[in-house]
Scaffold this active site. Structure first.
Site, short mmCIF file in Angstrom:
data_model
loop_
_atom_site.label_atom_id
_atom_site.label_comp_id
_atom_site.label_asym_id
_atom_site.label_seq_id
_atom_site.Cartn_x
_atom_site.Cartn_y
_atom_site.Cartn_z
N ASP A 1 8.84 30.36 -28.81
CA ASP A 1 7.94 31.47 -29.06
C ASP A 1 6.54 30.92 -29.33
O ASP A 1 6.40 29.88 -29.95
CB ASP A 1 8.41 32.30 -30.26
N GLU B 1 9.47 34.38 -23.77
CA GLU B 1 9.22 35.82 -23.66
C GLU B 1 8.43 36.14 -22.40
O GLU B 1 7.52 35.40 -22.03
CB GLU B 1 8.40 36.28 -24.86
N ASP C 1 7.99 33.31 -36.55
CA ASP C 1 8.05 32.83 -35.17
C ASP C 1 9.37 32.14 -34.86
O ASP C 1 9.88 32.21 -33.75
CB ASP C 1 6.88 31.88 -34.89
#
Ligand SMILES: [Zn+2]
Length: 404
Positions: free
Chosen positions: A207, A291, A371
């Site tokens: 991330d 992502e 995160d």
């Protein structure tokens, strides 16, 4: 290399139908004589003027309502006449000129694409002296060829190359560019054999952080180098120097050159950081989930803008996807919904704003960095289903952000 070959056969079982070769670009520094520099400058000048002429012509057609139907071929067919009228263009290899027209075509297509999607694009711009930096021989062997560390360019001459690494695959296109510290050649090569790494049996989610560059599901942190901000003071100074000087004067050009060099340094530091980080990840994991972010939308958010642009997340993803492909690894994008909200321990949705940096779960009591929690969710989401999109292979097209 028989060893590499055996390797890829072994890997083939695992990666299944995936490709055994990739397309890549090699860049080398050129060491031209002052005379050759002048010749290349002339080619650039001619290409730029052709570019602007072709754009002007399209503009006229557009005014007459023919704009959309105008094609590359219409303009390319006029090239011989143009050469007869302006002998200057004979100094340039004909395929290089054709490539200029292809660039105009590409710009135009992009312009119309934005018109049809309802955006309000600016008309393609005419290129000034400081905005046109490269020309391309679209077919290797036709006007441009390498032989023993020497690049032979039609109508320019034989230029020594600093061959710091070996060229692999089949060269297809040759581009000559002028950058802040000199001239470079890049070869776009097809069928470059991949060099698969042995399996590690590990996979992870990553991330993007606000304070750190990225965090993995294992909790490993890669800090942000923030080259740009550090260098910003120096850049500002160089910029001020440019604006104090008379535009177009000799001293102004000098200041522009110094400024460009500073930018180039930042750019190279950033890309070096991206390459090293990507390599570390690719060596450690068979599959990396991330992502599916719309970086373009995030950059529009002013609070995040600086950090995101700084980190160059989109540029990094492109490099990561490419490195993974090269090593026979996978980079998969998973849907970006709720990855930072959901609890990675029990799945409970815990709403929090961006300023909340720690995930605290009221139902299972998990306390974790925001995160890292997201990275774990990304990993879980990637493992869970076929919803992931393989980024490797199409990474460059899909992930390049216009903002970076
Ligand atoms: Zn929980």
């Amino acid at each position: 290399m028989p060893d590499t070959f055996r390797y890829s056969t072994y890997q083939a079982e695992w990666i299944g139908m995936e490709q055994q070769s990739v397309r890549t670009t090699y860049h080398y520094k050129l060491m031209p004589t002052p005379e050759q520099v002048r010749a290349m400058e002339t080619v650039l000048l001619r290409c730029r003027s052709l570019y602007n002429c072709a754009l002007e012509q399209r503009k006229t057609w557009w005014g007459r309502g023919q704009g959309i139907g105008a094609t590359y071929y219409q303009q390319a067919n006029e090239l011989p006449d143009l050469k007869a009228d302006c002998p200057d263009y004979r100094e340039v290899h004909s395929q290089v000129l054709q490539d200029v027209l292809r660039r105009v075509e590409k710009t135009y297509q992009a312009f119309f694409r934005r018109v049809t999607t309802g955006e309000t694009p600016g008309y393609p711009r005419f290129q000034g002296k400081n905005r046109y930096h490269s020309f391309t021989y679209p077919q290797y062997g036709n006007g441009a060829v390498v032989d023993g560390g020497i690049l032979s360019l039609s109508k320019i001459g034989r230029i020594p190359i600093r061959l710091h690494r070996l060229l692999q695959g089949t060269p297809k296109m040759v581009t000559i560019s002028r950058v802040a510290d000199g001239w470079y050649v890049s070869f776009s090569c097809a069928e470059v054999p991949i060099q698969p790494l042995p399996r590690t049996g590990r996979e992870t989610g990553i991330d993007v952080g606000l304070k750190v560059f990225l965090i993995t599901a294992d909790g490993d942190i890669v800090d942000n180098p923030r080259h740009h901000r550090k260098a910003e003071q120096g850049l500002k100074k160089a910029q001020r120097c440019v604006s104090r000087r008379k535009k177009g004067s000799k001293r102004w050009w000098k200041a522009v050159g110094r400024c460009a060099k500073k930018y180039q340094k930042v750019k190279r530091q950033r890309s070096d950081f991206h390459h090293k980080t990507a390599l570390t990840l690719v060596r450690a994991y068979d599959t990396i989930y991330l992502e599916d972010l719309q970086v373009r939308n995030m950059v529009r958010n002013h609070h995040l803008a600086k950090s995101i642009s700084d980190a160059g997340w989109a540029a990094f993803r492109t490099i990561l996807a490419y490195k993974a492909e090269w090593a026979g690894r996978r980079v998969m994008a998973v849907p970006a919904q709720f990855t930072s909200q959901d609890c990675s321990g029990c799945g409970e949705r815990v709403s929090k704003s961006l300023s909340v940096r720690t995930h605290v779960c009221p139902s299972c009591g998990l306390v974790m960095d925001r995160d890292e929690n997201a990275a774990l969710n990304i990993l879980a989401s990637g493992r869970a289903g076929p919803s992931g999109v393989n980024v490797a292979g199409c990474g460059e097209r899909r992930l390049r952000s216009p903002a970076l």
